[in-house]
Design a protein around this motif. Structure first.
Motif, short mmCIF file in Angstrom:
data_model
loop_
_atom_site.label_atom_id
_atom_site.label_comp_id
_atom_site.label_asym_id
_atom_site.label_seq_id
_atom_site.Cartn_x
_atom_site.Cartn_y
_atom_site.Cartn_z
N HIS A 111 52.46 23.54 -8.62
CA HIS A 111 52.10 24.95 -8.60
C HIS A 111 50.65 25.14 -8.15
N LEU A 112 49.75 24.29 -8.65
CA LEU A 112 48.34 24.41 -8.25
C LEU A 112 48.17 24.18 -6.75
N ASN A 113 48.83 23.17 -6.22
CA ASN A 113 48.73 22.90 -4.79
C ASN A 113 49.35 24.02 -3.96
N TRP A 114 50.46 24.57 -4.44
CA TRP A 114 51.06 25.72 -3.74
C TRP A 114 50.12 26.92 -3.78
N GLN A 115 49.49 27.14 -4.93
CA GLN A 115 48.60 28.29 -5.07
C GLN A 115 47.41 28.19 -4.13
N ILE A 116 46.83 27.00 -4.00
CA ILE A 116 45.68 26.81 -3.12
C ILE A 116 46.07 27.00 -1.66
N LEU A 117 47.25 26.52 -1.27
CA LEU A 117 47.65 26.58 0.13
C LEU A 117 48.19 27.94 0.55
N HIS A 118 48.84 28.65 -0.36
CA HIS A 118 49.57 29.86 0.05
C HIS A 118 49.06 31.13 -0.63
N GLN A 119 48.80 31.08 -1.93
CA GLN A 119 48.38 32.29 -2.62
C GLN A 119 46.90 32.58 -2.41
N ILE A 120 46.09 31.53 -2.28
CA ILE A 120 44.64 31.70 -2.04
C ILE A 120 44.32 30.97 -0.73
N MET A 133 34.88 32.89 -8.26
CA MET A 133 36.33 32.98 -8.48
C MET A 133 36.61 34.20 -9.33
N TYR A 134 37.50 35.08 -8.85
CA TYR A 134 37.72 36.35 -9.54
C TYR A 134 39.11 36.88 -9.23
N TRP A 135 39.52 37.87 -9.99
CA TRP A 135 40.79 38.56 -9.76
C TRP A 135 40.50 39.81 -8.94
N ASN A 136 41.18 39.92 -7.81
CA ASN A 136 40.98 41.06 -6.91
C ASN A 136 42.01 42.12 -7.22
N ALA A 193 42.53 44.94 -5.74
CA ALA A 193 43.11 45.52 -4.53
C ALA A 193 44.20 44.62 -3.95
N LYS A 194 43.97 43.30 -3.94
CA LYS A 194 44.96 42.35 -3.42
C LYS A 194 45.95 41.88 -4.48
N ASN A 195 45.65 42.15 -5.74
CA ASN A 195 46.52 41.79 -6.85
C ASN A 195 46.77 40.27 -6.89
N ARG A 196 45.72 39.51 -6.75
CA ARG A 196 45.83 38.05 -6.80
C ARG A 196 44.45 37.47 -7.06
N PRO A 197 44.38 36.21 -7.49
CA PRO A 197 43.07 35.56 -7.63
C PRO A 197 42.48 35.28 -6.26
N CYS A 198 41.17 35.41 -6.16
CA CYS A 198 40.46 35.20 -4.90
C CYS A 198 39.31 34.23 -5.12
N HIS A 199 39.00 33.50 -4.08
CA HIS A 199 37.90 32.55 -4.10
C HIS A 199 36.94 32.91 -2.98
N GLU A 200 35.67 32.93 -3.31
CA GLU A 200 34.66 33.30 -2.32
C GLU A 200 33.50 32.32 -2.40
N VAL A 201 33.08 31.84 -1.24
CA VAL A 201 31.89 31.01 -1.17
C VAL A 201 30.74 31.96 -0.83
N CYS A 202 29.74 32.02 -1.67
CA CYS A 202 28.68 33.01 -1.52
C CYS A 202 27.67 32.54 -0.48
N ARG A 203 27.23 33.44 0.35
CA ARG A 203 26.17 33.12 1.29
C ARG A 203 24.89 32.84 0.53
N THR A 204 24.11 31.94 1.08
CA THR A 204 22.90 31.53 0.37
C THR A 204 21.93 32.68 0.16
N GLU A 205 21.95 33.65 1.05
CA GLU A 205 21.03 34.78 0.93
C GLU A 205 21.55 35.85 -0.01
N ASP A 206 22.80 35.75 -0.43
CA ASP A 206 23.40 36.81 -1.23
C ASP A 206 23.45 36.49 -2.72
#
Length: 441
Positions: A98-107, A131-134, A136-149
Protein backbone atom coordinates in the motif's frame (compact mmCIF):
# COMPACT_ATOMS: atom_id res chain seq x y z
CA UNK A 1 -7.02 38.96 14.09
CA UNK A 2 -5.48 42.27 13.08
CA UNK A 3 -2.97 42.02 15.93
CA UNK A 4 -2.14 38.43 15.00
CA UNK A 5 -1.66 39.35 11.34
CA UNK A 6 0.66 42.23 12.22
CA UNK A 7 2.65 40.07 14.63
CA UNK A 8 3.11 37.32 12.04
CA UNK A 9 4.39 39.83 9.47
CA UNK A 10 6.80 41.50 11.92
CA UNK A 11 8.27 38.15 12.96
CA UNK A 12 8.64 37.15 9.30
CA UNK A 13 10.57 40.32 8.44
CA UNK A 14 12.81 39.94 11.51
CA UNK A 15 13.65 36.34 10.67
CA UNK A 16 14.26 37.21 7.01
CA UNK A 17 16.76 39.91 7.92
CA UNK A 18 18.63 37.62 10.31
CA UNK A 19 19.36 35.09 7.51
CA UNK A 20 20.40 37.49 4.73
CA UNK A 21 24.05 36.42 4.64
CA UNK A 22 23.10 32.76 4.65
CA UNK A 23 20.88 33.24 1.61
CA UNK A 24 23.56 35.16 -0.24
CA UNK A 25 26.00 32.31 0.30
CA UNK A 26 23.52 29.82 -1.09
CA UNK A 27 23.26 31.98 -4.20
CA UNK A 28 27.06 31.96 -4.51
CA UNK A 29 27.14 28.15 -4.28
CA UNK A 30 24.43 27.91 -6.92
CA UNK A 31 26.40 30.17 -9.29
CA UNK A 32 29.46 27.96 -8.98
CA UNK A 33 27.35 24.85 -9.53
CA UNK A 34 25.85 26.27 -12.72
CA UNK A 35 29.07 27.90 -13.95
CA UNK A 36 27.56 31.39 -13.76
CA UNK A 37 30.80 33.40 -13.54
CA UNK A 38 31.01 37.17 -13.12
CA UNK A 39 31.64 39.38 -16.14
CA UNK A 40 35.23 40.58 -16.81
CA UNK A 41 35.97 43.72 -14.87
CA UNK A 42 37.96 45.23 -17.78
CA UNK A 43 35.34 44.58 -20.43
CA UNK A 44 36.79 44.36 -23.96
CA UNK A 45 40.05 46.04 -23.00
CA UNK A 46 41.54 42.72 -21.97
CA UNK A 47 41.15 39.31 -23.51
CA UNK A 48 39.85 37.83 -20.24
CA UNK A 49 38.94 34.17 -20.53
CA UNK A 50 36.08 32.92 -18.34
CA UNK A 51 36.99 29.33 -17.53
CA UNK A 52 34.85 27.23 -15.18
CA UNK A 53 36.02 24.02 -13.57
CA UNK A 54 32.92 22.12 -12.33
CA UNK A 55 34.22 20.81 -9.02
CA UNK A 56 30.93 21.24 -7.13
CA UNK A 57 28.78 20.05 -10.03
CA UNK A 58 30.82 16.89 -10.51
CA UNK A 59 30.81 15.91 -6.83
CA UNK A 60 27.13 16.72 -6.25
CA UNK A 61 25.92 14.98 -9.42
CA UNK A 62 27.81 11.77 -8.64
CA UNK A 63 26.55 11.55 -5.06
CA UNK A 64 23.03 12.53 -6.13
CA UNK A 65 22.86 9.70 -8.68
CA UNK A 66 23.90 7.08 -6.12
CA UNK A 67 21.53 8.33 -3.42
CA UNK A 68 18.56 8.48 -5.81
CA UNK A 69 19.17 4.91 -7.00
CA UNK A 70 19.32 3.66 -3.40
CA UNK A 71 16.23 5.53 -2.27
CA UNK A 72 14.08 4.83 -5.35
CA UNK A 73 15.16 1.54 -6.97
CA UNK A 74 13.86 0.67 -10.41
CA UNK A 75 11.71 -2.23 -9.15
CA UNK A 76 9.40 0.19 -7.35
CA UNK A 77 9.97 -1.33 -3.90
CA UNK A 78 10.64 1.94 -2.13
CA UNK A 79 9.36 0.98 1.32
CA UNK A 80 9.32 -2.19 3.34
CA UNK A 81 7.50 -2.99 6.58
CA UNK A 82 9.04 -5.23 9.24
CA UNK A 83 6.59 -7.64 10.93
CA UNK A 84 6.41 -7.72 14.71
CA UNK A 85 6.01 -11.52 14.83
CA UNK A 86 5.30 -14.49 12.57
CA UNK A 87 1.54 -13.92 12.60
CA UNK A 88 2.01 -10.33 11.39
CA UNK A 89 3.85 -11.24 8.19
CA UNK A 90 0.86 -11.05 5.84
CA UNK A 91 -0.21 -7.70 7.22
CA UNK A 92 3.29 -6.24 6.87
CA UNK A 93 3.37 -7.26 3.19
CA UNK A 94 -0.01 -5.61 2.57
CA UNK A 95 1.06 -2.39 4.29
CA UNK A 96 4.31 -2.26 2.31
CA UNK A 97 2.45 -2.73 -0.97
CA UNK A 98 0.00 0.00 0.00
CA UNK A 99 2.81 2.43 0.83
CA UNK A 100 4.54 1.81 -2.49
CA UNK A 101 1.25 2.18 -4.36
CA UNK A 102 0.51 5.41 -2.51
CA UNK A 103 3.90 6.92 -3.39
CA UNK A 104 3.65 5.95 -7.07
CA UNK A 105 -0.01 6.70 -7.76
CA UNK A 106 -1.75 8.68 -5.02
CA UNK A 107 1.15 11.10 -4.41
CA UNK A 108 2.79 11.30 -7.86
CA UNK A 109 4.85 14.34 -6.90
CA UNK A 110 6.68 12.51 -4.11
CA UNK A 111 9.50 10.99 -6.21
CA UNK A 112 10.31 14.08 -8.38
CA UNK A 113 10.14 16.26 -5.29
CA UNK A 114 12.68 14.08 -3.52
CA UNK A 115 14.88 14.24 -6.62
CA UNK A 116 15.09 18.02 -6.22
CA UNK A 117 15.36 17.67 -2.44
CA UNK A 118 18.49 15.52 -2.71
CA UNK A 119 20.09 18.19 -4.89
CA UNK A 120 19.29 20.93 -2.36
CA UNK A 121 20.47 18.71 0.47
CA UNK A 122 23.87 18.19 -1.14
CA UNK A 123 24.37 21.75 -2.38
CA UNK A 124 23.35 23.76 0.68
CA UNK A 125 23.39 21.22 3.49
CA UNK A 126 19.75 21.79 4.46
CA UNK A 127 16.56 20.85 2.64
CA UNK A 128 12.95 21.01 3.82
CA UNK A 129 9.92 18.96 2.89
CA UNK A 130 6.30 19.61 3.81
CA UNK A 131 3.76 16.79 4.15
CA UNK A 132 0.12 17.80 4.53
CA UNK A 133 -3.48 16.99 3.69
CA UNK A 134 -4.78 19.04 0.77
CA UNK A 135 -8.50 19.77 1.22
CA UNK A 136 -8.85 20.88 -2.41
CA UNK A 137 -7.36 17.65 -3.83
CA UNK A 138 -8.73 15.50 -1.00
CA UNK A 139 -5.50 13.55 -0.62
CA UNK A 140 -2.13 13.75 1.16
CA UNK A 141 0.42 15.92 -0.64
CA UNK A 142 4.17 16.18 -0.47
CA UNK A 143 6.04 19.37 -1.23
CA UNK A 144 9.75 20.09 -1.36
CA UNK A 145 10.15 23.67 -0.17
CA UNK A 146 12.29 26.10 -2.10
CA UNK A 147 15.28 27.25 -0.14
CA UNK A 148 14.14 30.86 -0.30
CA UNK A 149 10.63 30.07 0.91
CA UNK A 150 11.53 28.67 4.36
CA UNK A 151 12.41 31.35 6.90
CA UNK A 152 13.67 30.20 10.29
CA UNK A 153 14.36 32.45 13.28
CA UNK A 154 17.78 32.78 14.82
CA UNK A 155 18.47 29.81 17.09
CA UNK A 156 21.74 28.62 18.52
CA UNK A 157 21.23 24.93 17.81
CA UNK A 158 18.55 22.51 16.64
CA UNK A 159 18.84 18.77 16.01
CA UNK A 160 15.14 17.88 15.78
CA UNK A 161 14.37 16.65 12.22
CA UNK A 162 10.75 17.82 12.58
CA UNK A 163 11.87 21.33 13.68
CA UNK A 164 9.54 20.94 16.63
CA UNK A 165 11.91 22.89 18.87
CA UNK A 166 11.75 26.02 16.69
CA UNK A 167 9.58 28.85 18.04
CA UNK A 168 8.17 29.46 14.55
CA UNK A 169 8.61 28.47 10.91
CA UNK A 170 7.43 30.68 8.07
CA UNK A 171 6.66 29.23 4.64
CA UNK A 172 6.14 31.58 1.71
CA UNK A 173 3.28 30.51 -0.55
CA UNK A 174 2.38 31.77 -4.02
CA UNK A 175 -1.16 30.85 -4.99
CA UNK A 176 -3.29 31.88 -7.94
CA UNK A 177 -6.82 33.12 -7.52
CA UNK A 178 -8.51 29.86 -8.53
CA UNK A 179 -6.37 27.97 -6.01
CA UNK A 180 -7.36 30.35 -3.22
CA UNK A 181 -11.01 29.99 -4.18
CA UNK A 182 -10.72 26.20 -4.04
CA UNK A 183 -9.31 26.44 -0.51
CA UNK A 184 -12.10 28.81 0.45
CA UNK A 185 -14.76 26.46 -0.92
CA UNK A 186 -13.21 23.66 1.14
CA UNK A 187 -13.51 25.75 4.31
CA UNK A 188 -9.77 26.11 4.84
CA UNK A 189 -9.41 29.81 3.91
CA UNK A 190 -11.85 32.62 4.51
CA UNK A 191 -12.07 36.18 3.20
CA UNK A 192 -10.43 35.38 -0.14
CA UNK A 193 -12.90 37.53 -2.09
CA UNK A 194 -11.92 40.58 -0.04
CA UNK A 195 -8.32 40.29 -1.28
CA UNK A 196 -9.37 40.91 -4.87
CA UNK A 197 -12.26 43.34 -4.40
CA UNK A 198 -10.22 46.52 -3.88
CA UNK A 199 -7.64 45.61 -6.51
CA UNK A 200 -10.30 44.90 -9.11
CA UNK A 201 -11.78 48.32 -8.49
CA UNK A 202 -8.32 49.76 -9.18
CA UNK A 203 -8.06 47.66 -12.40
CA UNK A 204 -5.09 45.78 -11.00
CA UNK A 205 -6.60 42.35 -11.44
CA UNK A 206 -5.80 41.24 -7.91
CA UNK A 207 -2.09 40.65 -8.47
CA UNK A 208 0.31 40.87 -5.57
CA UNK A 209 3.00 43.48 -5.96
CA UNK A 210 4.98 42.75 -2.82
CA UNK A 211 6.84 39.79 -4.32
CA UNK A 212 9.55 42.16 -5.48
CA UNK A 213 11.90 41.51 -2.57
CA UNK A 214 15.48 40.78 -3.51
CA UNK A 215 15.82 37.05 -3.94
CA UNK A 216 19.44 36.10 -4.57
CA UNK A 217 18.78 32.47 -5.48
CA UNK A 218 15.89 33.33 -7.78
CA UNK A 219 18.02 35.92 -9.58
CA UNK A 220 20.64 33.25 -10.35
CA UNK A 221 17.98 30.84 -11.63
CA UNK A 222 16.35 33.51 -13.82
CA UNK A 223 19.72 34.57 -15.24
CA UNK A 224 20.79 31.05 -16.16
CA UNK A 225 17.34 30.11 -17.42
CA UNK A 226 17.15 33.20 -19.63
CA UNK A 227 13.86 34.46 -18.22
CA UNK A 228 12.88 37.75 -16.66
CA UNK A 229 10.14 38.51 -14.20
CA UNK A 230 7.69 41.08 -15.62
CA UNK A 231 7.31 44.36 -13.82
CA UNK A 232 3.56 43.85 -13.63
CA UNK A 233 1.39 40.81 -14.24
CA UNK A 234 -2.36 41.08 -13.55
CA UNK A 235 -2.58 37.28 -13.19
CA UNK A 236 0.39 36.93 -10.86
CA UNK A 237 -0.16 34.75 -7.79
CA UNK A 238 -0.82 36.19 -4.38
CA UNK A 239 2.01 35.92 -1.86
CA UNK A 240 0.95 34.33 1.43
CA UNK A 241 2.86 33.77 4.64
CA UNK A 242 2.04 30.51 6.42
CA UNK A 243 3.56 30.62 9.88
CA UNK A 244 3.70 27.59 12.18
CA UNK A 245 4.17 28.97 15.66
CA UNK A 246 2.99 29.08 19.26
CA UNK A 247 0.33 31.62 20.12
CA UNK A 248 -1.73 32.46 23.19
CA UNK A 249 -5.30 32.80 21.99
CA UNK A 250 -8.02 34.75 23.83
CA UNK A 251 -9.47 32.98 26.90
CA UNK A 252 -6.61 30.46 26.85
CA UNK A 253 -4.39 29.85 29.87
CA UNK A 254 -1.23 29.07 27.88
CA UNK A 255 0.21 29.22 24.39
CA UNK A 256 -0.89 26.56 21.91
CA UNK A 257 0.55 25.44 18.57
CA UNK A 258 -1.25 27.09 15.66
CA UNK A 259 -0.89 27.68 11.94
CA UNK A 260 -1.56 31.24 10.82
CA UNK A 261 -1.80 32.14 7.12
CA UNK A 262 -1.87 35.80 6.14
CA UNK A 263 -1.82 37.73 2.88
CA UNK A 264 1.51 39.51 2.56
CA UNK A 265 0.00 42.63 0.97
CA UNK A 266 -2.86 43.29 3.34
CA UNK A 267 -1.65 41.28 6.40
CA UNK A 268 -5.18 39.87 6.53
CA UNK A 269 -5.54 36.53 8.33
CA UNK A 270 -6.95 33.93 5.94
CA UNK A 271 -6.58 30.90 8.20
CA UNK A 272 -5.99 30.31 11.91
CA UNK A 273 -6.05 26.68 13.00
CA UNK A 274 -4.75 24.61 15.87
CA UNK A 275 -2.09 22.08 14.89
CA UNK A 276 -2.28 19.62 17.75
CA UNK A 277 -3.48 16.08 18.30
CA UNK A 278 -3.68 13.52 21.07
CA UNK A 279 -0.48 11.90 22.25
CA UNK A 280 -0.83 8.21 21.23
CA UNK A 281 1.06 6.97 24.28
CA UNK A 282 -0.95 9.15 26.64
CA UNK A 283 -4.18 8.04 24.92
CA UNK A 284 -3.20 4.42 25.70
CA UNK A 285 -2.65 5.41 29.34
CA UNK A 286 -6.05 7.11 29.40
CA UNK A 287 -7.76 4.01 28.00
CA UNK A 288 -6.04 1.77 30.57
CA UNK A 289 -7.05 4.04 33.46
CA UNK A 290 -10.61 4.25 32.20
CA UNK A 291 -10.89 0.47 31.82
CA UNK A 292 -9.51 -0.04 35.35
CA UNK A 293 -11.98 2.51 36.79
CA UNK A 294 -14.91 0.92 34.97
CA UNK A 295 -13.87 -2.55 36.15
CA UNK A 296 -13.72 -1.35 39.75
CA UNK A 297 -17.06 0.43 39.38
CA UNK A 298 -18.67 -2.68 37.86
CA UNK A 299 -17.44 -4.83 40.78
CA UNK A 300 -18.75 -2.26 43.27
CA UNK A 301 -22.14 -2.23 41.53
CA UNK A 302 -22.38 -6.02 41.68
CA UNK A 303 -21.61 -5.95 45.41
CA UNK A 304 -24.15 -3.16 45.89
CA UNK A 305 -26.87 -5.14 44.16
CA UNK A 306 -26.09 -8.19 46.29
CA UNK A 307 -26.20 -6.14 49.50
CA UNK A 308 -29.41 -4.44 48.39
CA UNK A 309 -31.07 -7.77 47.70
CA UNK A 310 -30.05 -9.09 51.11
CA UNK A 311 -31.35 -5.93 52.74
CA UNK A 312 -34.70 -6.19 50.98
CA UNK A 313 -35.02 -9.86 51.94
CA UNK A 314 -34.38 -8.94 55.57
CA UNK A 315 -37.21 -6.39 55.52
CA UNK A 316 -39.71 -8.87 54.05
CA UNK A 317 -38.92 -11.80 56.46
CA UNK A 318 -41.91 -12.74 58.81
CA UNK A 319 -41.52 -12.27 62.54
CA UNK A 320 -42.32 -14.77 65.27
CA UNK A 321 -42.35 -17.82 63.04
CA UNK A 322 -40.58 -20.86 64.57
CA UNK A 323 -37.33 -21.60 62.90
CA UNK A 324 -36.66 -17.93 62.07
CA UNK A 325 -33.77 -15.96 63.56
CA UNK A 326 -35.93 -12.94 64.23
CA UNK A 327 -37.84 -12.44 67.47
CA UNK A 328 -41.48 -11.60 67.37
CA UNK A 329 -42.81 -8.34 68.68
CA UNK A 330 -43.76 -8.51 72.42
CA UNK A 331 -47.28 -7.87 73.57
CA UNK A 332 -47.93 -4.41 74.94
CA UNK A 333 -46.97 -4.22 78.60
CA UNK A 334 -45.09 -7.53 78.58
CA UNK A 335 -41.57 -7.24 80.01
CA UNK A 336 -38.71 -8.70 78.00
CA UNK A 337 -35.13 -9.60 78.76
CA UNK A 338 -33.82 -7.71 75.75
CA UNK A 339 -32.00 -4.54 76.58
CA UNK A 340 -32.79 -1.39 74.71
CA UNK A 341 -30.36 -0.83 71.83
CA UNK A 342 -27.90 1.99 71.93
CA UNK A 343 -28.43 5.04 69.78
CA UNK A 344 -27.54 4.16 66.13
CA UNK A 345 -27.12 0.42 66.91
CA UNK A 346 -28.95 -2.12 64.75
CA UNK A 347 -30.47 -5.27 66.21
CA UNK A 348 -32.06 -8.40 64.81
CA UNK A 349 -35.46 -6.83 65.42
CA UNK A 350 -34.54 -3.51 63.80
CA UNK A 351 -33.12 -3.69 60.25
CA UNK A 352 -29.87 -1.86 59.50
CA UNK A 353 -29.32 1.02 57.07
CA UNK A 354 -29.69 0.19 53.34
CA UNK A 355 -26.42 -0.16 51.40
CA UNK A 356 -25.01 2.98 49.82
CA UNK A 357 -24.95 3.29 46.04
CA UNK A 358 -21.31 3.36 44.86
CA UNK A 359 -20.22 6.74 43.49
CA UNK A 360 -19.44 7.23 39.82
CA UNK A 361 -15.72 6.75 39.14
CA UNK A 362 -13.82 9.99 38.50
CA UNK A 363 -12.61 10.41 34.92
CA UNK A 364 -8.90 9.81 34.30
CA UNK A 365 -6.55 12.71 33.70
CA UNK A 366 -7.25 14.18 30.25
CA UNK A 367 -5.19 13.04 27.30
CA UNK A 368 -2.13 15.17 26.67
CA UNK A 369 -2.14 17.13 23.41
CA UNK A 370 1.05 17.36 21.33
CA UNK A 371 1.81 19.64 18.36
CA UNK A 372 1.64 18.35 14.80
CA UNK A 373 4.84 19.09 12.87
CA UNK A 374 4.45 19.15 9.09
CA UNK A 375 8.09 19.84 8.18
CA UNK A 376 11.08 17.53 7.86
CA UNK A 377 14.59 18.97 7.94
CA UNK A 378 17.17 16.99 5.96
CA UNK A 379 20.76 17.71 7.01
CA UNK A 380 23.72 16.61 4.88
CA UNK A 381 26.63 17.33 7.24
CA UNK A 382 25.44 18.05 10.81
CA UNK A 383 26.14 21.47 12.20
CA UNK A 384 27.19 21.02 15.85
CA UNK A 385 26.66 24.68 16.68
CA UNK A 386 23.72 25.87 14.58
CA UNK A 387 20.45 25.12 12.80
CA UNK A 388 21.43 24.87 9.13
CA UNK A 389 23.57 21.96 7.96
CA UNK A 390 26.66 22.02 5.79
CA UNK A 391 26.62 20.68 2.26
CA UNK A 392 29.08 19.56 -0.38
CA UNK A 393 28.73 22.96 -2.01
CA UNK A 394 29.63 24.66 1.26
CA UNK A 395 32.83 22.64 1.60
CA UNK A 396 33.95 23.02 -2.05
CA UNK A 397 32.93 26.63 -2.57
CA UNK A 398 36.40 28.06 -1.93
CA UNK A 399 38.12 25.32 -3.93
CA UNK A 400 35.87 25.93 -6.93
CA UNK A 401 36.46 29.68 -6.80
CA UNK A 402 40.23 29.17 -6.61
CA UNK A 403 40.22 26.68 -9.49
CA UNK A 404 38.19 29.03 -11.71
CA UNK A 405 40.44 31.99 -10.91
CA UNK A 406 43.71 30.11 -11.42
CA UNK A 407 42.54 28.51 -14.67
CA UNK A 408 41.34 31.83 -16.04
CA UNK A 409 44.62 33.52 -15.11
CA UNK A 410 46.65 30.80 -16.85
CA UNK A 411 44.63 31.20 -20.03
CA UNK A 412 44.94 35.00 -19.82
CA UNK A 413 48.72 34.75 -19.40
CA UNK A 414 49.02 32.47 -22.42
CA UNK A 415 46.83 34.79 -24.48
CA UNK A 416 48.90 37.85 -23.60
CA UNK A 417 52.14 35.97 -24.28
CA UNK A 418 50.94 35.10 -27.77
CA UNK A 419 49.97 38.70 -28.54
CA UNK A 420 52.63 40.47 -30.68
CA UNK A 421 53.93 43.77 -29.35
CA UNK A 422 56.73 46.24 -30.18
CA UNK A 423 57.90 49.87 -30.44
CA UNK A 424 56.81 52.61 -32.83
CA UNK A 425 59.28 55.27 -33.99
CA UNK A 426 58.62 58.90 -33.22
CA UNK A 427 59.15 59.63 -36.92
CA UNK A 428 56.20 57.44 -37.84
CA UNK A 429 53.83 59.65 -39.85
CA UNK A 430 50.52 58.82 -38.18
CA UNK A 431 48.13 59.99 -35.52
CA UNK A 432 49.59 60.44 -32.06
CA UNK A 433 46.56 58.92 -30.34
CA UNK A 434 46.71 55.82 -28.18
CA UNK A 435 47.11 52.51 -29.94
CA UNK A 436 45.25 49.46 -28.65
CA UNK A 437 46.54 45.93 -29.25
CA UNK A 438 44.14 43.00 -29.52
CA UNK A 439 44.82 39.30 -29.95
CA UNK A 440 45.25 38.40 -33.62
CA UNK A 441 45.16 42.03 -34.79
Amino acid sequence: LEKIGSKVFRDYERDLQSSTKYRERRASILRLFLGDLPAPIDGDELAHAQVHYPIIATAVTRIHARIYDQQFPSNGEFYGVKPTDASDLDRSIRVAKHLNWQILHQIPEYVPNHDALIMQWLLYGSAFSYMYWNPAKNRPCHEVCRTEDIILPYKRCSTDPSLGDMPRITRVLRMYRHELEDYQDGGYYSGVDDLFADLEDANQGGASQTDQDKNAVQEVIDHDSGVKKPDYDPDAPRVLLEQHRWLKLPAEKRSRPVTVTIDKDTKKVLCLKLREDEDPQDRARYNRDQEASMAAYTAAMMQYKADLMAYEMGLSAPMGIPGQDTTGMPMPGTPTMTQAPMMGESTSTFPGMPPMHPPEPPPPAPVKMIPINFFTHYVCIPNPEGVYGFGIGSLLEGHNMAADTLTSQIVDAATLANTAGGFISRQFKASREDLHFRPGE
